[in-house]
Design a protein around this motif. Structure first.
Motif, PDB file in Angstrom:
ATOM      1  N   GLN A  35      71.282  57.187  29.612  1.00 26.81           N
ATOM      2  CA  GLN A  35      71.585  56.206  28.562  1.00 26.81           C
ATOM      3  C   GLN A  35      71.699  56.884  27.205  1.00 26.81           C
ATOM      4  O   GLN A  35      72.615  56.602  26.422  1.00 26.81           O
ATOM      5  N   ALA A  36      70.790  57.814  26.910  1.00 26.12           N
ATOM      6  CA  ALA A  36      70.818  58.528  25.637  1.00 26.12           C
ATOM      7  C   ALA A  36      72.061  59.398  25.516  1.00 26.12           C
ATOM      8  O   ALA A  36      72.559  59.630  24.402  1.00 26.12           O
ATOM      9  N   ALA A  37      72.587  59.875  26.654  1.00 30.83           N
ATOM     10  CA  ALA A  37      73.770  60.729  26.642  1.00 30.83           C
ATOM     11  C   ALA A  37      75.072  59.946  26.751  1.00 30.83           C
ATOM     12  O   ALA A  37      76.154  60.530  26.819  1.00 30.83           O
ATOM     13  N   GLY A  38      74.946  58.609  26.785  1.00 34.35           N
ATOM     14  CA  GLY A  38      76.140  57.780  26.876  1.00 34.35           C
ATOM     15  C   GLY A  38      76.756  57.757  28.258  1.00 34.35           C
ATOM     16  O   GLY A  38      77.969  57.535  28.401  1.00 34.35           O
ATOM     17  N   LEU A  39      75.942  57.989  29.288  1.00 32.27           N
ATOM     18  CA  LEU A  39      76.419  57.999  30.667  1.00 32.27           C
ATOM     19  C   LEU A  39      75.968  56.731  31.382  1.00 32.27           C
ATOM     20  O   LEU A  39      75.148  55.965  30.860  1.00 32.27           O
ATOM     21  N   ASP A  40      76.476  56.529  32.583  1.00 33.77           N
ATOM     22  CA  ASP A  40      76.119  55.354  33.386  1.00 33.77           C
ATOM     23  C   ASP A  40      74.736  55.565  34.010  1.00 33.77           C
ATOM     24  O   ASP A  40      74.605  56.366  34.939  1.00 33.77           O
ATOM     25  N   PRO A  41      73.705  54.878  33.513  1.00 32.06           N
ATOM     26  CA  PRO A  41      72.340  55.117  34.025  1.00 32.06           C
ATOM     27  C   PRO A  41      72.202  54.841  35.518  1.00 32.06           C
ATOM     28  O   PRO A  41      71.502  55.570  36.224  1.00 32.06           O
TER      29      PRO A  41
END
Length: 260
Positions: A35-41
């Motif tokens: 989430q912090a990296a802007g990815l699909d958790p």
């Protein structure tokens, strides 16, 4: 994605980490990172869990997933490396404490860590004083440098026989098993002296146990390979010939000082 679940595993080779058990990143930490990296958790955590279950190879993980997983394991790898080096430092004789491995020693160490039961043992052969013991301890340092938690043991042949000498207590069998079944054993000066019937039988029993269990060992000897059977017995020599790769060390006796 709980930590310390014994049914879960890692592709150690693919991830570039030493074999062993690790505390795996939790589902919560994987989701938080994604989430912090802007990815699909959801996909991030699911893919890692599938790898732990053997359902997804490292190659099928994304670059971000591999980088996260390696990063989470790296601190544990470093802790293990320091612990392994500390074990080496506390067990190596002072004279060999600075034994530095060469590429061949590191190569054998990597192989024995990756697959100890399918790696040939080492037989270091050469005359007195050429550095066989020094080289053997450099190999043990190379094993420690991998970070593998291998509790090796080292004995000269004379000290081995002293440790296993029959005595009136019940510890003899447990002492023998501790040595014979050690994950990695270094036996120095094999065949340095003519064996008694008892010592020859102990040597055979020890070598045969390790031969049958496919346990890695390091042996040094001053005896020429063709003469080893006459010194330690044909049964021992035959097993050593099959279970070992031989390294011949040459040179002058390092212990002799050259006078001006």
């Amino acid at each position: 994605m709980n930590q310390h679940i014994s049914t879960l595993s890692l592709d150690h080779v693919g991830l570039g980490v030493p074999p062993g058990r690790y505390a795996l990143p939790s589902e919560a930490s994987a989701r938080f990172h994604a989430q912090a990296a802007g990815l699909d958790p959801e996909a991030f955590a699911t893919h890692l869990l599938e790898h732990y279950k053997g359902q997804r190879t490292v190659d099928a993980l994304t670059e971000d997933e591999c980088k996260f997983l390696r990063g989470e394991l790296q601190e544990q790898v470093e802790d293990r490396r320091l612990a392994a080096l500390d074990y080496f430092d506390t067990h190596v004789p002072l004279r060999f404490a600075k034994a530095a491995p060469d590429n061949a020693a590191r190569d054998w160490a990597a192989r024995v860590v990756a697959d100890p039961h399918d790696t040939q043992s080492l037989l270091l052969v050469g005359p007195v004083g050429v550095g066989k013991t020094h080289y053997a301890f450099s190999v043990l340092r190379a094993v420690a440098e991998t970070g593998a938690a291998i509790k090796w043991q080292a004995y000269t042949a004379a000290n081995l026989y002293a440790a296993l000498r029959p005595r009136d207590d019940r510890r003899a069998d447990s002492d023998y098993e501790s040595i014979a079944h050690a994950p990695l054993l270094f036996l120095d000066d094999l065949g340095a002296a003519k064996l008694t019937e008892w010592a020859e039988e102990v040597t055979y029993r020890l070598i045969n146990d390790r031969y049958e269990r496919c346990l890695p060992s390091i042996f040094t000897t001053n005896v020429l390979p063709g003469q080893l059977g006459a010194t330690v017995g044909d049964r021992v020599a035959s097993r050593i010939a099959e279970m070992c790769e031989r390294i011949a060390l040459k040179g002058a006796d390092r212990r002799k000082k050259v006078s001006a």
